[in-house]
Write an enzyme that holds these catalytic residues in place. Structure first.
Site, PDB file in Angstrom:
ATOM      1  N   LYS A  78      -2.630  -4.292   7.901  1.00 42.88           N
ATOM      2  CA  LYS A  78      -3.382  -3.656   8.986  1.00 42.88           C
ATOM      3  C   LYS A  78      -4.433  -4.610   9.539  1.00 42.88           C
ATOM      4  O   LYS A  78      -4.652  -4.668  10.730  1.00 42.88           O
ATOM      5  CB  LYS A  78      -4.034  -2.344   8.545  1.00 42.88           C
ATOM      6  CG  LYS A  78      -4.550  -1.575   9.765  1.00 42.88           C
ATOM      7  CD  LYS A  78      -4.912  -0.174   9.413  1.00 42.88           C
ATOM      8  CE  LYS A  78      -6.179  -0.133   8.610  1.00 42.88           C
ATOM      9  NZ  LYS A  78      -7.348  -0.615   9.399  1.00 42.88           N
ATOM     10  N   HIS A  81      -4.066   1.389   0.183  1.00 40.78           N
ATOM     11  CA  HIS A  81      -4.586   0.649  -0.978  1.00 40.78           C
ATOM     12  C   HIS A  81      -3.688   0.870  -2.205  1.00 40.78           C
ATOM     13  O   HIS A  81      -3.415  -0.042  -2.971  1.00 40.78           O
ATOM     14  CB  HIS A  81      -5.996   1.129  -1.348  1.00 40.78           C
ATOM     15  CG  HIS A  81      -7.033   0.902  -0.295  1.00 40.78           C
ATOM     16  ND1 HIS A  81      -7.662   1.924   0.375  1.00 40.78           N
ATOM     17  CD2 HIS A  81      -7.562  -0.248   0.198  1.00 40.78           C
ATOM     18  CE1 HIS A  81      -8.542   1.426   1.225  1.00 40.78           C
ATOM     19  NE2 HIS A  81      -8.495   0.116   1.153  1.00 40.78           N
ATOM     20  N   GLN A 132      -7.283 -10.871   9.205  1.00 37.63           N
ATOM     21  CA  GLN A 132      -7.964 -11.137   7.925  1.00 37.63           C
ATOM     22  C   GLN A 132      -7.037 -11.903   6.982  1.00 37.63           C
ATOM     23  O   GLN A 132      -7.445 -12.851   6.308  1.00 37.63           O
ATOM     24  CB  GLN A 132      -8.394  -9.808   7.291  1.00 37.63           C
ATOM     25  CG  GLN A 132      -8.840  -9.921   5.852  1.00 37.63           C
ATOM     26  CD  GLN A 132      -9.495  -8.649   5.339  1.00 37.63           C
ATOM     27  OE1 GLN A 132     -10.675  -8.436   5.560  1.00 37.63           O
ATOM     28  NE2 GLN A 132      -8.738  -7.801   4.653  1.00 37.63           N
ATOM     29  N   SER A 165      -6.396   4.273   7.222  1.00 36.78           N
ATOM     30  CA  SER A 165      -7.611   3.464   7.241  1.00 36.78           C
ATOM     31  C   SER A 165      -8.729   4.279   6.616  1.00 36.78           C
ATOM     32  O   SER A 165      -8.792   5.504   6.793  1.00 36.78           O
ATOM     33  CB  SER A 165      -7.976   3.150   8.697  1.00 36.78           C
ATOM     34  OG  SER A 165      -9.325   2.726   8.776  1.00 36.78           O
ATOM     35  N   SER A 166      -9.625   3.578   5.906  1.00 41.77           N
ATOM     36  CA  SER A 166     -10.782   4.279   5.329  1.00 41.77           C
ATOM     37  C   SER A 166     -11.605   4.912   6.438  1.00 41.77           C
ATOM     38  O   SER A 166     -12.284   5.920   6.230  1.00 41.77           O
ATOM     39  CB  SER A 166     -11.652   3.288   4.550  1.00 41.77           C
ATOM     40  OG  SER A 166     -10.873   2.627   3.588  1.00 41.77           O
ATOM     41  N   GLY A 189      -3.574  -5.774   2.912  1.00 46.45           N
ATOM     42  CA  GLY A 189      -2.759  -4.975   3.818  1.00 46.45           C
ATOM     43  C   GLY A 189      -2.558  -5.693   5.151  1.00 46.45           C
ATOM     44  O   GLY A 189      -3.432  -6.430   5.609  1.00 46.45           O
ATOM     45  N   GLY A 243     -13.338   0.309  -1.034  1.00 46.13           N
ATOM     46  CA  GLY A 243     -13.323   1.711  -1.456  1.00 46.13           C
ATOM     47  C   GLY A 243     -12.822   2.639  -0.366  1.00 46.13           C
ATOM     48  O   GLY A 243     -12.167   2.211   0.579  1.00 46.13           O
ATOM     49  N   LEU A 298     -10.498   4.755  -0.903  1.00 47.93           N
ATOM     50  CA  LEU A 298      -9.099   4.353  -1.099  1.00 47.93           C
ATOM     51  C   LEU A 298      -8.137   5.384  -0.516  1.00 47.93           C
ATOM     52  O   LEU A 298      -8.364   6.589  -0.578  1.00 47.93           O
ATOM     53  CB  LEU A 298      -8.818   4.189  -2.599  1.00 47.93           C
ATOM     54  CG  LEU A 298      -9.687   3.153  -3.332  1.00 47.93           C
ATOM     55  CD1 LEU A 298      -9.278   3.084  -4.806  1.00 47.93           C
ATOM     56  CD2 LEU A 298      -9.613   1.778  -2.688  1.00 47.93           C
ATOM     57  N   GLN A 330     -20.164  -8.671   6.005  1.00 51.91           N
ATOM     58  CA  GLN A 330     -19.102  -8.620   7.007  1.00 51.91           C
ATOM     59  C   GLN A 330     -19.342  -7.552   8.079  1.00 51.91           C
ATOM     60  O   GLN A 330     -18.490  -7.324   8.926  1.00 51.91           O
ATOM     61  CB  GLN A 330     -17.733  -8.465   6.355  1.00 51.91           C
ATOM     62  CG  GLN A 330     -17.429  -7.117   5.732  1.00 51.91           C
ATOM     63  CD  GLN A 330     -16.135  -7.147   4.934  1.00 51.91           C
ATOM     64  OE1 GLN A 330     -16.063  -7.720   3.853  1.00 51.91           O
ATOM     65  NE2 GLN A 330     -15.089  -6.519   5.455  1.00 51.91           N
TER      66      GLN A 330
HETATM   67  O1  PAF Z   1     -10.104  -5.496   3.780  1.00 49.62           O
HETATM   68  C1  PAF Z   1     -11.142  -5.158   3.161  1.00 49.62           C
HETATM   69  O2  PAF Z   1     -11.251  -4.061   2.628  1.00 49.62           O
HETATM   70  C2  PAF Z   1     -12.296  -6.133   3.083  1.00 49.62           C
HETATM   71  O3  PAF Z   1     -12.410  -6.874   4.249  1.00 49.62           O
HETATM   72  C3  PAF Z   1     -12.210  -7.052   1.851  1.00 49.62           C
HETATM   73  C4  PAF Z   1     -10.995  -7.947   1.891  1.00 49.62           C
HETATM   74  C5  PAF Z   1     -12.198  -6.213   0.585  1.00 49.62           C
HETATM   75  C6  PAF Z   1     -13.456  -7.945   1.800  1.00 49.62           C
HETATM   76  O4  PAF Z   1     -14.631  -7.210   1.736  1.00 49.62           O
END
Ligand code: PAF
Length: 287
Positions: free
Chosen positions: A158, A46, A162, A194-195, A156, A40, A42, A70
């Site tokens: 960024k 996104h 990941q 970035s959020s 993304g 979220g 966003l 996480q």
């Molecule tokens: O990149 C993110 O926003 C998060 O790490 C993800 C991939 C949605 C997992 O929670």
């Protein structure tokens, strides 16, 4: 054409069972599913993923779930921005088809303790500064992929690390999903979207530009300098910026994130730093 024929209504699902049932029907009529997992808050980064998913699939699903597993710092989890109303509006504007917005108990049983072991890449860079972070990411993405069963999922650049780790998970577990990494979206002055940028004060916002400036400097000087010299200069540039505390600046092999030599096929410069109270990451592909 009357409006009603053209209009697409965003369908909201909060339970995995109802979403699975709906997607089963769509898949039975051979619709392809594009999936954009998010936490979220966003932004245009996104939205660019959703736009690509829409171009490439019949149905686009976006999930919004601030995944507790996480976050290694409970305060960071607590202050993570939550802007569901604005997010829903954006998803409607961009004509996403489905929003999956589950609560924590819909995704996790009490006291779930398992994690996937993806190997050493998850312990480097971000993994070193945020122990367990990528175990939480793979845990939730594994669950989300099993619920949505997308044909293609979009992430993304960024969070370059990941993407590598999720790709490794998908390969290791033979998950039938294609992954696409989309370019970083930047503000006009270069700041990576970035959020977390919501938390930057006006001063932080100015100082944060040192990250993209340094990455650009390294890109421009990549051919004329060796890697140790580039890293040293980058470290000095960032450390000289007031209010910015460098976690790491690395020039890494783009396939495994070990230190690169110039012969590596893909080379990426990656940075993480605290700007004021906000931790930001950014990167640029050098080769
Ligand atoms: O990149 C993110 O926003 C998060 O790490 C993800 C991939 C949605 C997992 O929670």
């Amino acid at each position: 054409m009357p409006n009603s024929v053209n209009s697409i209504v965003l369908k909201l699902f909060t339970t995995k069972e109802s979403l699975k049932q709906h997607l089963l029907q769509l898949k039975a009529s051979n619709k392809t599913i594009g999936f954009v997992p998010t936490m979220g808050a966003l932004h245009q980064g996104h939205i660019s993923l959703i736009e690509l998913a829409k171009q490439q699939n019949d149905v686009t699903v976006c999930s919004i779930f601030v995944n507790p597993s996480q976050f290694n710092d409970p305060k960071d989890l607590e202050k993570y921005p939550r802007t569901i109303e604005a997010d829903t509006e954006l998803l409607e504007q961009v004509k996403a088809d489905i929003l999956f917005y589950p609560g924590v108990s819909e995704i996790y049983d009490d006291n779930e303790q398992w994690h996937l072991d993806i190997g050493e890449t998850e312990h480097l860079l971000e993994g070193e500064f945020r122990p367990g972070h990528y175990q939480g990411v793979t845990q939730v993405v594994y669950k989300l992929f099993n619920i949505v069963k997308p044909d293609t999922a979009y992430f993304g650049q960024k969070d370059y690390q990941q993407f590598l780790i999720i790709s490794k998970m998908v390969d290791m577990l033979h998950m039938p999903v294609k992954l696409i990494m989309c370019p970083i979206k930047r503000e006009p002055d270069g700041l990576a979207m970035s959020s977390r940028n919501i938390h930057l004060t006006a001063d932080d916002r100015k100082h944060a530009l040192i990250l993209s400036k340094t990455l650009n400097w390294v890109k421009d000087n990549f051919d004329s300098h060796n890697i140790p010299a580039l890293k040293k200069e980058a470290g000095l540039m960032i450390s000289a910026e007031p209010g910015v505390e460098l976690d790491y600046f690395e020039i890494a092999n783009g396939d495994d994130l070990h230190q690169a030599d110039k012969n590596a096929k893909t080379i990426v410069a990656l940075v993480a730093a605290k700007v004021g109270k906000t931790r930001l990451i950014d990167n640029v592909v050098l080769k």
